[in-house]
Write a protein that holds these residues in place. Structure first.
Motif, short mmCIF file in Angstrom:
data_model
loop_
_atom_site.label_atom_id
_atom_site.label_comp_id
_atom_site.label_asym_id
_atom_site.label_seq_id
_atom_site.Cartn_x
_atom_site.Cartn_y
_atom_site.Cartn_z
N LEU A 72 55.98 -22.53 85.63
CA LEU A 72 56.25 -21.19 86.05
C LEU A 72 56.46 -20.00 85.01
O LEU A 72 57.62 -20.27 84.44
CB LEU A 72 57.08 -21.00 87.25
N ILE A 73 55.58 -19.40 84.77
CA ILE A 73 55.77 -18.28 83.40
C ILE A 73 56.17 -16.92 84.11
O ILE A 73 55.49 -16.41 85.01
CB ILE A 73 54.49 -18.11 82.60
N ARG A 74 57.31 -16.59 83.87
CA ARG A 74 57.91 -15.28 84.43
C ARG A 74 57.47 -14.26 83.67
O ARG A 74 57.09 -14.22 82.66
CB ARG A 74 59.35 -15.46 84.61
N PRO A 75 57.58 -12.95 84.34
CA PRO A 75 57.46 -11.76 83.46
C PRO A 75 58.23 -11.54 82.36
O PRO A 75 59.32 -12.11 82.51
CB PRO A 75 57.66 -10.59 84.55
N ASN A 76 57.50 -11.35 81.12
CA ASN A 76 58.32 -11.18 80.02
C ASN A 76 58.63 -12.65 79.34
O ASN A 76 59.05 -12.41 78.15
CB ASN A 76 59.49 -10.13 80.06
N ASP A 77 58.13 -13.74 79.94
CA ASP A 77 58.11 -14.72 79.03
C ASP A 77 57.13 -14.76 78.05
O ASP A 77 55.87 -14.45 78.38
CB ASP A 77 57.96 -16.02 80.02
N LEU A 78 57.47 -15.24 76.79
CA LEU A 78 56.53 -15.05 75.83
C LEU A 78 55.92 -16.50 75.59
O LEU A 78 56.54 -17.58 75.38
CB LEU A 78 57.40 -14.73 74.57
N HIS A 79 54.70 -16.64 75.74
CA HIS A 79 53.93 -18.06 75.40
C HIS A 79 52.65 -18.07 75.10
O HIS A 79 52.23 -16.93 75.33
CB HIS A 79 54.21 -18.48 76.88
N MET A 80 52.04 -19.17 74.89
CA MET A 80 50.65 -19.36 74.48
C MET A 80 50.37 -20.65 74.68
O MET A 80 51.15 -21.60 74.81
CB MET A 80 50.55 -18.84 73.07
N VAL A 81 48.97 -20.78 75.03
CA VAL A 81 48.66 -22.49 75.24
C VAL A 81 47.47 -22.69 74.26
O VAL A 81 46.68 -21.79 74.20
CB VAL A 81 47.99 -22.61 76.82
N LYS A 82 47.64 -23.98 73.60
CA LYS A 82 46.46 -24.42 72.85
C LYS A 82 45.98 -25.63 73.08
O LYS A 82 46.87 -26.49 73.46
CB LYS A 82 47.10 -24.17 71.34
N LYS A 83 44.70 -25.91 73.17
CA LYS A 83 44.35 -27.27 73.41
C LYS A 83 44.61 -28.28 72.71
O LYS A 83 44.81 -28.20 71.16
CB LYS A 83 42.71 -27.26 73.30
N HIS A 84 45.40 -29.27 73.02
CA HIS A 84 45.76 -30.58 72.29
C HIS A 84 44.67 -31.60 72.36
O HIS A 84 44.86 -32.70 71.76
CB HIS A 84 47.04 -31.12 73.06
N THR A 85 43.60 -31.70 73.08
CA THR A 85 42.59 -32.65 73.60
C THR A 85 41.56 -31.73 73.48
O THR A 85 41.67 -30.45 73.91
CB THR A 85 42.80 -33.42 74.81
N GLU A 86 40.28 -32.33 73.35
CA GLU A 86 39.04 -31.76 73.27
C GLU A 86 38.67 -31.20 74.80
O GLU A 86 38.41 -29.89 74.98
CB GLU A 86 37.70 -32.63 73.07
#
Length: 294
Positions: A72-86
């Motif tokens: 659960l990403i809240r407002p103002n949480d600083l995040h990013m997602v990057k593929k770890h598998t193809e």
């Protein structure tokens, strides 16, 4: 060891991938790629991994997310997602701040502020069955326009599932922070959930704990972050919902089964909880069920 590119982590970008308006305060989408740019946004993002693995960075901490992991990403949480598998796939449930506040307030006063203020990421790992339930909800919501008569019901069904998982998170995080739940709280929770006690009053059920109502109310607030009466009412309403979905019992019979002698009072409490009257809920549930079967 390769050096990290400081420009990728030092500055947040404002996400505009989802736009909310009066008729679009809740949506979801399936994503088949990553979003490897550190960013935040002014809405809530409920991210569930359904295939592959992601490297997730949130507020400076990095983790590997696998199938069934939900964040659960809240407002103002600083995040990013990057593929770890193809091959990867995840679901983003996007929720406006106003709607999220209304849903969290169902759990009791202060829950919304407490959830915002928590330092640690809000994390669940779902079973395969529960993961599939979320996927089903996402498919139903994604294929239903906001103006459709079933859209609100789909929202209610999703949030009912979500709030149950959030309660589990709050319980587990409280156990981590301060030990196990008090025996008195556990005994009353078990008594409330016992079908043999459906028609008993809360005062009668509290007697099994050996504590006063006032003291037990304080224990519930301290350990579950919700009031004793709110937990009791939520349990009753969830049982009533199951009766409406799975039986042909009359609404009067259901109201009496879950401890409400007054039908009008039961209707009022149910509508406050689910935003629909019991008859509306049953009708829309049956319409939706028949549609899905077809």
């Amino acid at each position: 060891m390769a050096k990290k590119n400081p420009s990728s982590n030092s500055r947040a970008t404002k996400s505009i991938r989802h736009i909310f308006n009066a008729s679009n305060y809740f949506s979801c989408r399936f994503e088949y790629t990553d979003y490897a740019i550190l960013h935040n946004h002014d809405y809530w993002e409920y991210m569930l991994v359904v295939e592959g693995e992601f490297r997730h960075n949130v507020n400076g901490s990095t983790e590997i997310l696998k199938q069934g992991d939900l964040r659960l990403i809240r407002p103002n949480d600083l995040h990013m997602v990057k593929k770890h598998t193809e091959q990867v796939k995840h679901i983003n449930f996007i929720i406006s701040n106003d709607l999220m506040k209304k849903q969290l307030e169902i759990l009791g006063d202060g829950i919304f502020e407490d959830t915002i203020a928590r330092q640690m990421p809000i994390s669940f790992t779902l079973s395969e069955r529960t993961t599939q339930l979320y996927v089903t909800h996402a498919l139903n919501i994604q294929s239903t326009p906001p103006e459709h008569e079933h859209y609100r019901l789909l929202n209610s069904q999703f949030f009912n599932l979500f709030l149950q998982d959030l309660i589990k998170y709050l319980l587990s995080s409280d156990k981590t922070a301060g030990g196990s739940l008090p025996t008195a709280v556990i005994s009353v929770m078990d008594a409330i959930k016992n079908p043999d006690n459906l028609q008993k009053t809360l005062s009668e059920i509290v007697q099994v704990s050996g504590y006063s109502y006032v003291h037990l109310s304080r224990l519930f607030k301290e350990n579950l972050k919700m009031t004793l009466i709110d937990y009791f009412t939520a349990s009753r309403m969830n049982t009533a919902r199951l009766f409406l979905e799975n039986t042909d019992k009359t609404i009067l019979d259901i109201s009496m089964l879950v401890g409400y002698g007054s039908l009008s009072h039961f209707n009022k409490v149910f509508k406050n909880h689910f935003k629909l009257t019991p008859s509306q809920y049953r009708r829309q549930w049956k319409d939706l069920y028949n549609f899905e079967e077809t």
